[in-house]
Write a protein that holds these residues in place. Sequence first.
Motif, mmCIF file in Angstrom:
data_model
loop_
_atom_site.group_PDB
_atom_site.id
_atom_site.type_symbol
_atom_site.label_atom_id
_atom_site.label_comp_id
_atom_site.label_asym_id
_atom_site.label_seq_id
_atom_site.Cartn_x
_atom_site.Cartn_y
_atom_site.Cartn_z
ATOM 1 N N UNK A 1 0.828 -1.215 0.000
ATOM 2 C CA UNK A 1 0.000 0.000 0.000
ATOM 3 C C UNK A 1 0.858 1.260 0.000
ATOM 4 N N UNK A 2 1.882 1.282 0.852
ATOM 5 C CA UNK A 2 2.724 2.481 0.934
ATOM 6 C C UNK A 2 3.407 2.750 -0.409
ATOM 7 N N UNK A 3 3.967 1.701 -1.001
ATOM 8 C CA UNK A 3 4.623 1.868 -2.301
ATOM 9 C C UNK A 3 3.656 2.369 -3.356
ATOM 10 N N UNK A 4 2.456 1.787 -3.377
ATOM 11 C CA UNK A 4 1.448 2.187 -4.354
ATOM 12 C C UNK A 4 1.041 3.645 -4.148
ATOM 13 N N UNK A 5 0.977 4.077 -2.894
ATOM 14 C CA UNK A 5 0.622 5.472 -2.594
ATOM 15 C C UNK A 5 1.685 6.437 -3.108
ATOM 16 N N UNK A 6 2.941 6.087 -2.928
ATOM 17 C CA UNK A 6 4.037 6.944 -3.410
ATOM 18 C C UNK A 6 3.989 7.030 -4.943
ATOM 19 N N UNK A 7 3.758 5.880 -5.571
ATOM 20 C CA UNK A 7 3.648 5.825 -7.036
ATOM 21 C C UNK A 7 2.477 6.672 -7.533
ATOM 22 N N UNK A 8 1.354 6.587 -6.847
ATOM 23 C CA UNK A 8 0.160 7.335 -7.242
ATOM 24 C C UNK A 8 0.391 8.839 -7.090
ATOM 25 N N UNK A 9 1.035 9.238 -5.995
ATOM 26 C CA UNK A 9 1.347 10.654 -5.783
ATOM 27 C C UNK A 9 2.251 11.164 -6.908
ATOM 28 N N UNK A 10 3.216 10.349 -7.302
ATOM 29 C CA UNK A 10 4.133 10.700 -8.392
ATOM 30 C C UNK A 10 3.351 10.889 -9.696
ATOM 31 N N UNK A 11 2.399 10.003 -9.972
ATOM 32 C CA UNK A 11 1.582 10.101 -11.188
ATOM 33 C C UNK A 11 0.832 11.429 -11.248
ATOM 34 N N UNK A 12 0.273 11.837 -10.098
ATOM 35 C CA UNK A 12 -0.547 13.045 -10.088
ATOM 36 C C UNK A 12 0.275 14.314 -9.854
ATOM 37 N N UNK A 13 1.592 14.206 -9.976
ATOM 38 C CA UNK A 13 2.429 15.402 -9.997
ATOM 39 C C UNK A 13 2.866 15.914 -8.634
ATOM 40 N N UNK A 14 2.580 15.166 -7.583
ATOM 41 C CA UNK A 14 3.085 15.582 -6.271
ATOM 42 C C UNK A 14 4.586 15.298 -6.203
ATOM 43 N N UNK A 15 5.263 15.998 -5.307
ATOM 44 C CA UNK A 15 6.695 15.745 -5.155
ATOM 45 C C UNK A 15 7.034 15.280 -3.738
ATOM 46 N N UNK A 16 6.113 15.502 -2.788
ATOM 47 C CA UNK A 16 6.377 15.156 -1.388
ATOM 48 C C UNK A 16 5.314 14.225 -0.819
ATOM 49 N N UNK A 17 5.775 13.225 -0.087
ATOM 50 C CA UNK A 17 4.889 12.391 0.734
ATOM 51 C C UNK A 17 5.448 12.451 2.155
ATOM 52 N N UNK A 18 4.601 12.818 3.111
ATOM 53 C CA UNK A 18 5.038 12.873 4.505
ATOM 54 C C UNK A 18 4.371 11.729 5.268
ATOM 55 N N UNK A 19 5.198 10.911 5.935
ATOM 56 C CA UNK A 19 4.697 9.718 6.631
ATOM 57 C C UNK A 19 4.772 9.905 8.141
ATOM 58 N N UNK A 20 3.747 9.432 8.836
ATOM 59 C CA UNK A 20 3.820 9.337 10.287
ATOM 60 C C UNK A 20 4.724 8.175 10.674
ATOM 61 N N UNK A 21 5.148 8.175 11.930
ATOM 62 C CA UNK A 21 6.069 7.127 12.353
ATOM 63 C C UNK A 21 5.440 5.735 12.316
ATOM 64 N N UNK A 22 4.116 5.668 12.242
ATOM 65 C CA UNK A 22 3.457 4.364 12.178
ATOM 66 C C UNK A 22 3.473 3.733 10.790
#
Lengths: 249, 249
Positions: free
Chosen positions: A120-141
């Motif tokens: 899920x985390x990997x897919x989320x980073x990939x999806x953010x990249x597709x939609x032009x985002x450059x940053x993903x901020x993760x909680x410690x969990x």
Amino acid sequence: MLLKSRVKYIQSLGHKKSRQEAAEFILEGPKLLDECLRADPARINAVYALETWLQDHKALLDQIPSAIVEPVSPEELEKISVLQTPNQVLALAQKPEPSEPPARIDMPVLVLDAIQDPGNLGTLVRTADWFGLTHVVCGHGCADQFNPKVVQSTMGSILRMQVSYTDIGTWIRSLADVPVYATMLEGRNIFTMDPIDRGLILVGNESRGLDPALAALATERVTIPRKGHAESLNAAVAAGVVLAALCGR
Amino acid sequence: MLLKSRVKYIQSLGHKKSRQEAAEFILEGPKLLDECLRADPARINAVYALETWLQDHKALLDQIPSAIVEPVSPEELEKISVLQTPNQVLALAQKPEPSEPPARIDMPVLVLDAIQDPGNLGTLVRTADWFGLTHVVCGHGCADQFNPKVVQSTMGSILRMQVSYTDIGTWIRSLADVPVYATMLEGRNIFTMDPIDRGLILVGNESRGLDPALAALATERVTIPRKGHAESLNAAVAAGVVLAALCGR
């Protein structure tokens, strides 16, 4: 032939603590290696590949003269691979310095509360990249971004995206005047919203949803209206739909 | 104590051939069992659970007097579970009769070309259920809907949705006058389209995309415009965005 100690070392990189100590992570398969070579060839420390693959990629290997390159047998690759079906080549790459969460928000940023499943985390980073985002901020969990399963499911986006870890609540409170959109089961219909050019998009844990303390920081709660009977959406699918609505159009 | 032969039998249900012969499939965890009991209690053939769980769920077990109910130790549950972290209870359920793909299309139907990853297939069925679809039609290249990993990742939607397997090309050609939307890397911007009330939504294989022979049957090719740099979207995320745009609003 791969030394036993080397096999053990590579296997140890499946664990976060070893990755931290070694400052290396695993990436597998020709496609991901190719992405890494295009993004930052100096980052590749070692390449373990089937003889046939090495023969076919001499030009590519010339790009990384300082990397260890070792042929391995299919059995050896099987031993060091984290994939169900090992894919010809496994590389070790230098971990970048940990990045800080942005201090000013002049773009949309995906913020993940406690995404525990590496896929899920990997897919989320990939999806953010597709939609032009450059940053993903993760909680410690959240799972570790350099967990091999995360790396694989980003499909290369891990090499382009800024992924940082922080205490999300503290960080959000430190930001002045930022729109915070919390993805919840109840909130404003996402399809009635206008696209955004800045702000935080919060997505919660796979089973518990968003931490209420974080939801309380939202300036707007948004939801994907349910038309059928499923109890919830997968976290990556939900984030995909929300990112599409807010940043994709 | 679980007989060795029983352990072996349950483990064999991880394989499609055994599931076909036995006409049973595995579902795990209190939530999924609960969904099954609400949807169709008669379908439960057997329940293997920790003693503590059985003690707490006597009323629930009264609903299924004909089912085998056996307490198992955590070690036994570990042996028969397909989950990384076994979750208190594992049940065997009767497989429904194979369903036929619909012969008349008066609703939106999700059509999957060759979704091989069980987690993706399960997530797709769950997403279709969320957006109010009732049918998913799979090509023969798709994972089996009763694969335990598919069942788990549908989060219960497998018990509500009609999922059928067929030769997709032949089936589509047999349908008269049906809009066919093919999800591709190039096509009409999905965000410019009006919601639909009937038609097929085609989604292709995770790495190869949609079979060109199927894409040729499309009345409209649709795409999710890329704003960033990822090479593609995960198949379940892409389908989620397309279903949201066509059926979710």
